[in-house]
Design an enzyme around this catalytic site. Structure first.
Site, PDB file in Angstrom:
ATOM      1  N   ASN A   1       0.873  -1.181   0.000  1.00  0.00           N
ATOM      2  CA  ASN A   1       0.000   0.000   0.000  1.00  0.00           C
ATOM      3  C   ASN A   1       0.906   1.227   0.000  1.00  0.00           C
ATOM      4  OD1 ASN A   1      -1.759   2.089   0.585  1.00  0.00           O
ATOM      5  ND2 ASN A   1      -2.251   1.381   2.658  1.00  0.00           N
TER       6      ASN A   1
ATOM      7  N   LYS B   1       0.032   4.247  -0.219  1.00  0.00           N
ATOM      8  CA  LYS B   1      -0.584   5.441   0.400  1.00  0.00           C
ATOM      9  C   LYS B   1      -0.375   6.655  -0.517  1.00  0.00           C
ATOM     10  CE  LYS B   1      -0.067   3.223   4.810  1.00  0.00           C
ATOM     11  NZ  LYS B   1       0.076   3.329   6.260  1.00  0.00           N
TER      12      LYS B   1
ATOM     13  N   HIS C   1      -9.415   1.261   5.314  1.00  0.00           N
ATOM     14  CA  HIS C   1      -8.112   1.463   5.958  1.00  0.00           C
ATOM     15  C   HIS C   1      -8.265   2.446   7.118  1.00  0.00           C
ATOM     16  CE1 HIS C   1      -3.969   2.655   6.642  1.00  0.00           C
ATOM     17  NE2 HIS C   1      -3.623   1.527   6.049  1.00  0.00           N
TER      18      HIS C   1
ATOM     19  N   GLU D   1      -6.571   4.849   8.045  1.00  0.00           N
ATOM     20  CA  GLU D   1      -6.354   6.265   7.695  1.00  0.00           C
ATOM     21  C   GLU D   1      -7.594   6.871   7.041  1.00  0.00           C
ATOM     22  OE1 GLU D   1      -2.626   5.589   5.686  1.00  0.00           O
ATOM     23  OE2 GLU D   1      -1.760   5.055   7.630  1.00  0.00           O
TER      24      GLU D   1
ATOM     25  N   GLU E   1      -5.104  -4.831  10.952  1.00  0.00           N
ATOM     26  CA  GLU E   1      -4.062  -3.826  11.130  1.00  0.00           C
ATOM     27  C   GLU E   1      -4.306  -3.041  12.414  1.00  0.00           C
ATOM     28  OE1 GLU E   1      -2.203  -2.746   7.081  1.00  0.00           O
ATOM     29  OE2 GLU E   1      -3.952  -1.467   7.330  1.00  0.00           O
TER      30      GLU E   1
ATOM     31  N   GLY F   1       2.920   2.177  10.759  1.00  0.00           N
ATOM     32  CA  GLY F   1       3.932   3.211  10.579  1.00  0.00           C
ATOM     33  C   GLY F   1       4.719   3.550  11.834  1.00  0.00           C
TER      34      GLY F   1
ATOM     35  N   SER G   1       3.606  -2.155  10.263  1.00  0.00           N
ATOM     36  CA  SER G   1       5.057  -2.225  10.468  1.00  0.00           C
ATOM     37  C   SER G   1       5.678  -3.563  10.067  1.00  0.00           C
ATOM     38  CB  SER G   1       5.414  -1.875  11.919  1.00  0.00           C
ATOM     39  OG  SER G   1       5.107  -0.514  12.185  1.00  0.00           O
TER      40      SER G   1
ATOM     41  N   GLY H   1       2.891  -1.182   4.216  1.00  0.00           N
ATOM     42  CA  GLY H   1       2.967   0.223   3.832  1.00  0.00           C
ATOM     43  C   GLY H   1       4.397   0.618   3.505  1.00  0.00           C
TER      44      GLY H   1
HETATM   45  P1  PGA Z   1       3.049   0.275   7.545  1.00  0.00           P
HETATM   46  O1  PGA Z   1       1.561   0.502   6.997  1.00  0.00           O
HETATM   47  O2  PGA Z   1       3.535  -1.019   6.950  1.00  0.00           O
HETATM   48  O3  PGA Z   1       3.818   1.470   7.024  1.00  0.00           O
HETATM   49  O4  PGA Z   1       2.960   0.211   9.011  1.00  0.00           O
HETATM   50  C1  PGA Z   1       0.679  -0.583   6.888  1.00  0.00           C
HETATM   51  C2  PGA Z   1      -0.668  -0.127   6.351  1.00  0.00           C
HETATM   52  O5  PGA Z   1      -1.136   0.946   6.763  1.00  0.00           O
HETATM   53  O6  PGA Z   1      -1.283  -0.832   5.548  1.00  0.00           O
END
Ligand code: PGA
Length: 259
Positions: free
Chosen positions: A17, A19, A100, A102, A171, A177, A216, A237
């Site tokens: 992803n 983003k 998601h 976010e 998640e 992140g 992460s 991500g």
């Molecule tokens: P990250 O994001 O791997 O940067 O933690 C994962 C995601 O939001 O799908």
């Protein structure tokens, strides 16, 4: 063999992803990821770039499964700045992420809206990766499984054949992140709870839904996370933005699959 779901072996699924990252200069990275993916025919590899890169990526890297990061629940209309599932499909997308954290956090999306998006995507013949996960406060107060269960109750797409084109991404919001990941035992417990919910909602078809872990995931922890029972893949991500680190995750999935 790892990756045995409830009753059947599920194909490992590793999805990046991007983003709100990436311009056309990043297509070189996607091509490098595509080269790695084509070495592993037993692993499904997807990449969800920003909308502007969807079609260019489909053209540049046909061996990758390319998808959207979100879609609108309607087919078309007066929704400035939004994009419909049919438009994603028209651009060559094969799947879309919905729900998601976010989107839930920064765009106020609730479960009902997320379900509408998931059902719109299925109607446009896209596969769906539906994201769920608890916040840190919810985890610390002992409510993580109840929160995720309620998210699934509210946002799982219904209707004939829905389970066949669905994946779930668990998640934890506090792991996204941050470089922090849950205890392996907590991942295992949550994935088991999600599987039980899927079986309750979809019957036997719920056994075939892949449950991904996200938050992460990186080259260093992928093997351990992917080895957890009921973890059929990862939604990645930050580590998907660099071909080398994403390749290491794909490689880890392949090693476990072969073992
Ligand atoms: P990250 O994001 O791997 O940067 O933690 C994962 C995601 O939001 O799908």
């Amino acid at each position: 063999m790892k990756f045995t779901g409830h009753t059947m072996a599920l194909r490992p699924y590793i999805v990046g992803n991007w983003k709100m990252n990436g311009t056309r200069a990043m297509l070189a990275e996607a091509r490098a990821i595509g080269r790695v993916a084509s070495r592993y025919p037993d692993i499904d590899v997807g990449l969800a770039p920003p909308f502007t890169l969807l079609h260019p990526m489909v053209e540049a890297v046909p061996e990758l499964e390319v998808g959207g990061q979100d879609c609108h629940a309607s087919v078309s209309g007066a929704f400035t700045g939004d994009i419909s599932a049919a438009m994603l499909a028209d651009a060559g997308a094969r799947f879309t992420i919905v729900g998601h954290s976010e989107r839930r956090q920064f765009h106020g999306e609730g479960n009902e809206e997320v379900r509408g998006k998931a059902e719109a995507a299925l109607a446009a013949d896209l596969s769906v990766i539906l994201c769920v996960g608890e916040t840190e406060v919810e985890r610390d107060s002992g409510h993580a499984e109840a929160v995720v269960s309620a998210q699934l109750d509210g946002s799982l797409p219904r209707g004939q054949g829905a389970a066949a084109k669905l994946a779930i991404a668990y998640e934890p919001v506090w792991a996204i992140g941050t470089g922090r990941v849950p205890q392996v035992s907590d991942v295992a417990a949550m994935h088991r709870a999600i599987r039980a919910k899927l079986l309750a909602v979809y019957g036997e078809a719920g056994a075939g839904v892949r449950i991904l872990y996200g938050g992460s995931v990186n080259a260093g922890n992928a093997a351990e996370l992917l080895a957890v029972d009921e973890v059929a893949g990862a939604l990645v991500g930050g580590a998907s933005l660099v071909a080398e680190s994403f390749a290491a995750i794909i490689n880890a999935a392949n090693m476990l699959h072969d073992a």
